[in-house]
Structure formats: C-alpha cells, structure tokens
Scaffold this active site. Structure first.
Site, PDB file in Angstrom:
ATOM      1  N   SER A 110      33.478  -6.314  14.934  1.00  0.00           N
ATOM      2  CA  SER A 110      32.752  -6.558  16.181  1.00  0.00           C
ATOM      3  C   SER A 110      31.404  -5.833  16.228  1.00  0.00           C
ATOM      4  O   SER A 110      31.267  -4.721  15.702  1.00  0.00           O
ATOM      5  CB  SER A 110      33.627  -6.043  17.333  1.00  0.00           C
ATOM      6  OG  SER A 110      32.859  -5.825  18.481  1.00  0.00           O
ATOM      7  N   GLU A 138      30.417  -4.370  18.666  1.00  0.00           N
ATOM      8  CA  GLU A 138      30.652  -3.147  19.439  1.00  0.00           C
ATOM      9  C   GLU A 138      30.699  -1.925  18.503  1.00  0.00           C
ATOM     10  O   GLU A 138      30.482  -0.800  18.955  1.00  0.00           O
ATOM     11  CB  GLU A 138      31.964  -3.303  20.224  1.00  0.00           C
ATOM     12  CG  GLU A 138      32.320  -2.182  21.166  1.00  0.00           C
ATOM     13  CD  GLU A 138      31.475  -2.077  22.445  1.00  0.00           C
ATOM     14  OE1 GLU A 138      30.851  -3.087  22.840  1.00  0.00           O
ATOM     15  OE2 GLU A 138      31.443  -0.982  23.041  1.00  0.00           O
ATOM     16  N   TYR A 157      37.453   1.204  21.935  1.00  0.00           N
ATOM     17  CA  TYR A 157      37.525  -0.096  21.255  1.00  0.00           C
ATOM     18  C   TYR A 157      36.628  -0.092  20.016  1.00  0.00           C
ATOM     19  O   TYR A 157      37.060  -0.457  18.913  1.00  0.00           O
ATOM     20  CB  TYR A 157      37.100  -1.204  22.229  1.00  0.00           C
ATOM     21  CG  TYR A 157      36.933  -2.556  21.567  1.00  0.00           C
ATOM     22  CD1 TYR A 157      38.024  -3.407  21.411  1.00  0.00           C
ATOM     23  CD2 TYR A 157      35.694  -2.985  21.090  1.00  0.00           C
ATOM     24  CE1 TYR A 157      37.884  -4.641  20.784  1.00  0.00           C
ATOM     25  CE2 TYR A 157      35.548  -4.204  20.467  1.00  0.00           C
ATOM     26  CZ  TYR A 157      36.642  -5.032  20.325  1.00  0.00           C
ATOM     27  OH  TYR A 157      36.493  -6.251  19.696  1.00  0.00           O
TER      28      TYR A 157
HETATM   29  O1  G4F Z   1      31.847  -9.412  28.648  1.00  0.00           O
HETATM   30  P1  G4F Z   1      32.050  -7.977  28.337  1.00  0.00           P
HETATM   31  O2  G4F Z   1      33.269  -7.330  28.883  1.00  0.00           O
HETATM   32  O3  G4F Z   1      31.979  -7.855  26.754  1.00  0.00           O
HETATM   33  P2  G4F Z   1      31.723  -6.612  25.766  1.00  0.00           P
HETATM   34  O4  G4F Z   1      32.111  -5.339  26.375  1.00  0.00           O
HETATM   35  O5  G4F Z   1      30.326  -6.718  25.245  1.00  0.00           O
HETATM   36  O6  G4F Z   1      32.768  -6.921  24.609  1.00  0.00           O
HETATM   37  C1  G4F Z   1      32.948  -8.213  24.062  1.00  0.00           C
HETATM   38  O7  G4F Z   1      32.096  -8.390  22.970  1.00  0.00           O
HETATM   39  C2  G4F Z   1      32.375  -7.558  21.831  1.00  0.00           C
HETATM   40  C3  G4F Z   1      31.363  -7.910  20.743  1.00  0.00           C
HETATM   41  O8  G4F Z   1      30.210  -7.124  20.949  1.00  0.00           O
HETATM   42  C4  G4F Z   1      33.800  -7.812  21.372  1.00  0.00           C
HETATM   43  F1  G4F Z   1      34.074  -7.052  20.289  1.00  0.00           F
HETATM   44  C5  G4F Z   1      34.756  -7.477  22.500  1.00  0.00           C
HETATM   45  O9  G4F Z   1      36.090  -7.747  22.089  1.00  0.00           O
HETATM   46  C6  G4F Z   1      34.406  -8.374  23.669  1.00  0.00           C
HETATM   47  O10 G4F Z   1      34.655  -9.697  23.284  1.00  0.00           O
HETATM   48  O11 G4F Z   1      30.794  -7.119  28.839  1.00  0.00           O
HETATM   49  C7  G4F Z   1      29.488  -7.459  28.484  1.00  0.00           C
HETATM   50  C8  G4F Z   1      28.525  -6.601  29.259  1.00  0.00           C
HETATM   51  C9  G4F Z   1      28.819  -5.093  29.185  1.00  0.00           C
HETATM   52  O12 G4F Z   1      27.599  -4.419  29.013  1.00  0.00           O
HETATM   53  C10 G4F Z   1      29.399  -4.761  30.548  1.00  0.00           C
HETATM   54  O13 G4F Z   1      29.174  -3.417  30.977  1.00  0.00           O
HETATM   55  O14 G4F Z   1      28.603  -6.929  30.638  1.00  0.00           O
HETATM   56  C11 G4F Z   1      28.625  -5.728  31.408  1.00  0.00           C
HETATM   57  N1  G4F Z   1      29.262  -6.013  32.691  1.00  0.00           N
HETATM   58  C12 G4F Z   1      28.654  -5.886  33.906  1.00  0.00           C
HETATM   59  N2  G4F Z   1      29.511  -6.200  34.884  1.00  0.00           N
HETATM   60  C13 G4F Z   1      30.525  -6.411  32.899  1.00  0.00           C
HETATM   61  C14 G4F Z   1      30.680  -6.527  34.284  1.00  0.00           C
HETATM   62  N3  G4F Z   1      31.533  -6.668  32.021  1.00  0.00           N
HETATM   63  C15 G4F Z   1      32.728  -7.070  32.540  1.00  0.00           C
HETATM   64  N4  G4F Z   1      33.738  -7.349  31.691  1.00  0.00           N
HETATM   65  N5  G4F Z   1      32.931  -7.192  33.913  1.00  0.00           N
HETATM   66  C16 G4F Z   1      31.934  -6.923  34.814  1.00  0.00           C
HETATM   67  O15 G4F Z   1      32.121  -7.049  36.013  1.00  0.00           O
END
Ligand code: G4F
Length: 332
Positions: free
Chosen positions: A127, A129, A153
């Site tokens: 990933s 990440e 993670y």
């Molecule tokens: O959609 P996210 O939760 O994805 P994140 O953390 O980037 O992880 C995903 O991508 C990775 C690859 O880089 C994978 F390995 C992992 O398994 C997964 O698929 O969050 C994306 C962004 C972050 O910066 C988070 O802080 O969105 C921001 N965010 C802002 N508000 C939020 C929210 N994320 C989530 N989940 N929920 C919110 O309300």
C-alpha cells in the site's frame, strides 16, 4: 487447455470481487477464502452474482495450518493475498489485531506458499500508506522512495512488504508486491472517504439528511478506480520475473477538492451541509500521496482507464439510482 487456478484471500472485498470477475472472464478457476461471520449474507454481497468456476472456502490468515491444507489441495498457479484489516484510522484503535492480520498473517501465508505451492506466483497487496511522511523531491512517491509509515496499518504493511521481498530472494519464489495507491468504486466500504462522501451527499440531495460529517479535508490522495487496479495485479503476476510495482494515477487532490466535485455535481452548498468532526481525525495523518507509476506503465503496458471525475460520476449515479429506488433504510 487446462484452466489456470487462482487462490484469493480477501475475495469478498472490493478488490477481491473485481479481481474474481476479471479472472473468471479469463477462464480461471477461482478459489477464495472467507472468514466465519454470523451474518453470511454480509460477506457475500459483492460476489453473490458470480458462481460458476468460483468456490468459496473458510480460511483465515491467522490460521497457518488451514492455509497450508488449502494450498496443498487446490494447487494454485496464482495466489493473491488481498485480505487485511484495511482501515487506516481503525488501525489506531486495534493496532494489535491489525499487526497480527496484516503482518503475521502474511508470514503465515508465505510459509504455506513456500512449503505447499512454491511453483505458484504470489501477489501481496502492499500500500502507498507505507510511504507515510516520505515524498521524493519532485513531489512523487515511487518504488525507490524510503518508507516512513504514519499508522499501525502502514507499519504492518511495511513488515509484510519486506517479508515478501525476503521470501523472493531467500527461497527464489515468484513473490511480488503491488504498491497500490487509493482505489475506489461503488463497492468501496462506506467508511472510506470517497464512498462516504458520495453516499451522504446523495442522501442530502434527496432530502434524507442534512449534513456530511468528515475529518481532515486537507490531506491529499492519488485516487484511481479499483477495476483498473485489479488489472495491474494480474499483469504483475504474468510478467516474466517477480518484482515490486507502484500502481497510481499520478494525480493528487485534497479531500476538500473531492468534496467540492461531488457537492458541485449535486448542487450542494458546503456552508450549509458540510461539518468537520474531530472524531474522524487520526493521531498522525499521512498528508500527501502522489504516485509515479512509470515503471508499470512502461514495462507492463498498464494504464488507468477511469479518470477521477468518471469514477466519482459512476459512484454518484449509482447511489442516486439506489436511493431513489430503495427505501433509504435498506442499505448494503
Ligand atoms: O478513504 P480513507 O479512509 O483512505 P486511506 O486512509 O488513505 O487508506 C486507504 O488507502 C490506502 C492506500 O494509500 C490503503 F492501503 C488503505 O487500505 C485504504 O484503502 O481516507 C483518505 C483520506 C485520509 O487522509 C483521511 O484522514 O481522507 C481523510 N478523511 C477525512 N474525513 C476521512 C474522513 N477518511 C475517512 N475514512 N472518513 C472520514 O470521515
């Protein structure tokens, strides 16, 4: 001609379901493992439309003897390890479970692979990440960028990534890492930011709710479509030698810009409908991702077909259609 056999962990997830569709189209016989769950239907809704040439079995990355037994019996040509505790923010709440599954679980499946099916090819869902705080001077992350993970993670994925390389060199196995940047679709879990934003915005547009509540809108991500990314997984295992590959679009946008696109399409006003809630922030945030995927584009002739806008449009149209047809309480 003898059918190729694939073994997929995490088959019931977004990527597992798209990969299964792709492999079935290519005439593979596909085996997948699912974990025992009290509500069986919840595990199968992404794959229940697929049946012929697909067999689901019970298994778990934390149970090495069951993995060994399955690999001995199935004799796969290709193994795709997509199973994980994949939610970054939740990994801060359950770091031990995350590390056991994503790091020691990979050790378990690699041991079973080495001992029972060493002539197979092995794909590990690594990933972006893993890069964490690290960005090259030109603003990209690539195969050579150092890894400085910012979450349990990310740390667990770095451990697994290194194990895969180690097994490749130590035991001459065809073991590969696909370093995938964020990839989305209508099948994305609703607690990842794209599908959360789209589903909630559609509900606001239809008058079912008032607000979208999110966390950090200043983080940048390189978002692609999961359907494009599973094609990369297959290409990685069908190249002449094992290697590690970055899969990304090469474009980055902030969470705020993604929300702007969705709100504009649905004529929603941010001042009226967007709320920031601290509970969605992470103790440490990965601030910026932009992937340089020149290596896979040049060597394996992979490129994404979906644009960022096409992907979000598909998600918006899907959920609009879904919520118009169904009572909003009937979700999946
Ligand atoms: O959609 P996210 O939760 O994805 P994140 O953390 O980037 O992880 C995903 O991508 C990775 C690859 O880089 C994978 F390995 C992992 O398994 C997964 O698929 O969050 C994306 C962004 C972050 O910066 C988070 O802080 O969105 C921001 N965010 C802002 N508000 C939020 C929210 N994320 C989530 N989940 N929920 C919110 O309300």
């Amino acid at each position: 001609m003898k059918k190729k056999i694939a073994f997929i962990t995490g088959i019931a997830g977004q990527d597992g379901s798209f990969l299964t569709e792709l492999l079935l189209k290519k005439n593979y016989k596909v085996y997948g493992i699912i974990r025992r769950n009290s509500v069986v239907e919840h595990q199968r809704n992404r794959i229940e439309h697929l049946s012929k040439n697909l067999e689901l079995l019970y298994g778990d990355l934390l149970n090495e003897s069951s993995l060994a037994q399955l690999l001995r019996k199935i004799k796969p040509n290709e193994i795709y390890n997509l199973a994980a505790q994949s939610h970054v923010r939740i990994s801060f709440d359950i770091p031990e479970f995350t590390a056991k599954t994503n790091a020691l679980g990979v050790l378990n499946i690699l041991q079973a692979y080495k001992n029972e099916a060493p002539s197979a090819k092995f794909y590990q869902a690594s990933s972006s990440e893993m890069f964490g705080r690290s960005v090259d001077k030109d603003g990209y992350q690539r195969e050579t960028t150092p890894m400085e993970p910012t979450s349990p993670y990310g740390c667990s994925k770095v451990f697994a990534y290194n194990l895969v390389k180690h097994f490749r060199f130590a035991y001459k196995l065809f073991a590969c890492n696909g370093i995938l940047f964020n990839h989305e679709s209508t099948r994305r879990g609703s607690n990842f930011v794209t599908n959360k934003v789209v589903k909630n915005s559609v509900k606001i547009a239809l008058g079912f709710q008032k607000y979208l509540e999110v966390g950090n809108i200043h983080a940048y991500r390189d978002w692609g479509h999961a359907k494009d990314y599973v094609k990369a997984m297959h290409k990685i295992l069908n190249y002449k030698k094992p290697d590690d590959w970055v899969v990304a679009t090469g474009q980055t946008r902030s969470v705020g810009q993604m929300i702007d696109y969705v709100f504009n399409r649905l004529n929603l006003n941010k001042k009226k409908h967007l709320r920031i809630n601290k509970k969605f922030f992470r103790p440490e945030e990965l601030k910026y991702l932009k992937g340089d995927s020149r290596k896979i584009r040049k060597t394996l002739k992979w490129k994404p077909e979906y644009s960022f806008e096409n992907m979000l449009d598909e998600m918006i149209d899907f959920w609009m259609d879904f919520y118009k047809k169904n009572n909003r309480s009937k979700e999946f």
